[in-house]
Each structure stands twice: as C-alpha cells, then as structure tokens.
Design an enzyme around this catalytic site. Structure first.
Site, PDB file in Angstrom:
ATOM      1  N   SER A 162      12.604 -34.042 -24.494  1.00  0.00           N
ATOM      2  CA  SER A 162      11.788 -33.250 -25.411  1.00  0.00           C
ATOM      3  C   SER A 162      12.699 -32.571 -26.417  1.00  0.00           C
ATOM      4  CB  SER A 162      11.016 -32.186 -24.619  1.00  0.00           C
ATOM      5  OG  SER A 162      10.465 -31.203 -25.472  1.00  0.00           O
ATOM      6  N   TYR A 175      10.215 -25.146 -19.072  1.00  0.00           N
ATOM      7  CA  TYR A 175      10.089 -26.538 -19.535  1.00  0.00           C
ATOM      8  C   TYR A 175      11.364 -26.967 -20.265  1.00  0.00           C
ATOM      9  CZ  TYR A 175       8.225 -30.488 -22.233  1.00  0.00           C
ATOM     10  OH  TYR A 175       8.012 -31.725 -22.810  1.00  0.00           O
TER      11      TYR A 175
END
Length: 280
Positions: A162, A175
C-alpha cells in the site's frame, strides 16, 4: 510467417500464463477479483479464494463465462486448516501450483483513528488484528501454497502492499505498519527462496488509491462527491483521479509472467504518481 507476426507471437509467449495454476487470496474483493480475472485472461487456471462463498462462486463463474478456467475456494487466510484444504483442492484438480497473489488484507475499524483520537487511543487488540490480517494473512498462504511451488520448475508470489507502507498517512497507523512489514517480508522471502530454490520469485505491488468496499465511505459521499479526505488524496495524485481495479492487472500479469523472470524482491507502485509527488 512475417517478422511482424513472429514478433507478435514472441510477445504473446512472453506475457502468457497458459498452463500455469494461480491462487488469488482475497479474490472476493474488488481488487482481488480484478486480479483473478486478469490472470485468467492470459491463460492461467485460477483458484478464487475468499471467505464469502457466494462471491467466490460468482467470480469463478465470470471467469468460466469468459472462456477461462477457475474454481472457488472457501478459506480464511488466517485459518491454516482451510488453506491446506484449498491447496489440496487445487492440486487434486490441476496437479500443480505456480502463482500465488496475496490480495487479502485491509484495515479494521478499531484500528482507524477517527475524530480527535490519537495514537495513545489505539487499542492493542485492534493493532494486533490489523497486523494478523495483513502480515500473517500474507505469510500463511505463502507457507502453505508456496511449499507446493518448490516441486515445480518455477513459482511466483505477488504480495499486495500500500502507499501507506512507505509514507505517513493519517489515521491508519496500524495498517501502515502492517503493510511496511509485508514489504520487508517480500524482500526477505525473495532472497531466501531464490537462494534455496532458484526459480521462486517474490515481488509486491503497492496500489495507490482505488475505491473498494472498505474505503468508499471514507473517500466518497453518498451523493458521489468527494469527502475531505478524498479531495486531499486526489490533490496529491498527479493524474487527478482514483485508480480503476483493472489498472492493477497489467502489473500483476507482468510480475507473474516470463517477461519478469529476472525481477525479484521489488515493490511496484501503481498509484497515478502519488508516491512521486511532494505535494508542492
């Protein structure tokens, strides 16, 4: 056969996955489903793995309806027993395992810092949950499906990272840390598996901002307009829009194909220029 025809045939072989067997985890999601369909379009037989049985069956039917080969696989990436059962189903049907795409992952509501919440308010349990989903949920499929690749002449693993892994993005501390760990694991495995087996490669893609089931409400209002966070992201994405799920497909196909046989241990951003832009 003309030179032009021969060149075209060579290019098709270079990017073909004909005869290869792939499993895509998280294939019941928006991005994972697009990756599964993309691999099937270039000839791979695809195991559509996810926790939602009806959705896995739907994606598999879409692939079959387009002339490809696919089978749904019901499994949670944190459940070793289910993953082993899925591996046996793949080997029993197709006899081999060549490609694993780890698209399962995402954030969890408890690990998202909203409003005035700070890092001091982040629950340890939620932090652990998001780490399990992204890091352990990548490692376990590699351990279980990747072991079957050691018996083949070549194997390829593509993990999904990501933009949050390499840059500080507000509200998603857990995250971000988990995806940074996925990138480190990608490089570690790329070295270890290549040295041990020679023909198993491990790479990753780092998507920019794509609209999915988990983040849609954070980025887009009910009327289709951008939220404040959505506007900030678009302003920092040079192409000026969110990505389309199919726009990940080409990079994943390339990483899995013979064209990338000497590509190992890299993380490829697919982000519309987000990671290149300083914001100024």
């Amino acid at each position: 056969m003309t030179a032009e025809t021969g060149t075209q045939a060579s290019l098709e072989r270079l990017f073909s996955l004909s005869g290869k067997v792939a499993v895509v985890t998280g294939a019941t999601g928006v991005l994972g489903g697009a990756m599964a369909r993309g691999l099937a379009r270039v000839g791979a037989r695809v195991g559509v793995l996810g926790r939602r049985e009806e959705r896995a069956e739907e994606v598999a039917r879409e692939i079959l309806g387009s002339g490809g080969e696919a089978m749904p696989l019901l499994a949670d990436v944190l459940n070793e027993e289910q993953l082993r059962a899925a591996r046996e189903a793949v080997l029993n049907r197709w006899g081999r395992m060549n490609i694993l795409v780890n698209a399962a992952g995402g954030n969890v509501p408890g690990a998202t810092l909203s409003g005035d919440a700070t890092i001091f308010d982040l629950p340890r349990e939620a932090f652990g949950e998001v780490f399990d989903l992204n890091l352990v949920g990548t490692l376990l499929p590699i351990q279980i499906f990747g072991e079957a690749m050691t018996h083949e002449t070549g194997g390829c693993v593509v993990n999904v990272s990501s933009m949050a892994a390499g840059r500080a993005i507000t509200r998603v501390a857990g995250y971000s840390a988990a995806k940074a760990a996925v990138e480190n694991l990608t490089r570690w495995l790329a070295v270890d598996l290549a040295r041990r087996y020679g023909s198993i490669r491990v790479n990753a893609v780092a998507p920019g901002f794509f609209l999915g089931e988990q983040n849609r409400a954070l980025l887009v209002n009910a009327d289709g307009s951008l939220t404040e966070r959505g506007r900030a992201i678009i302003e920092h994405t040079p192409v000026g829009r969110f990505g389309e799920p199919e726009e990940l497909t080409g990079t994943v196909i390339w990483l899995c194909s013979p064209a990338a046989n000497f590509v190992n241990g890299v993380v490829v951003p697919v982000d519309g220029g987000f990671s290149a832009f300083s914001g100024v």
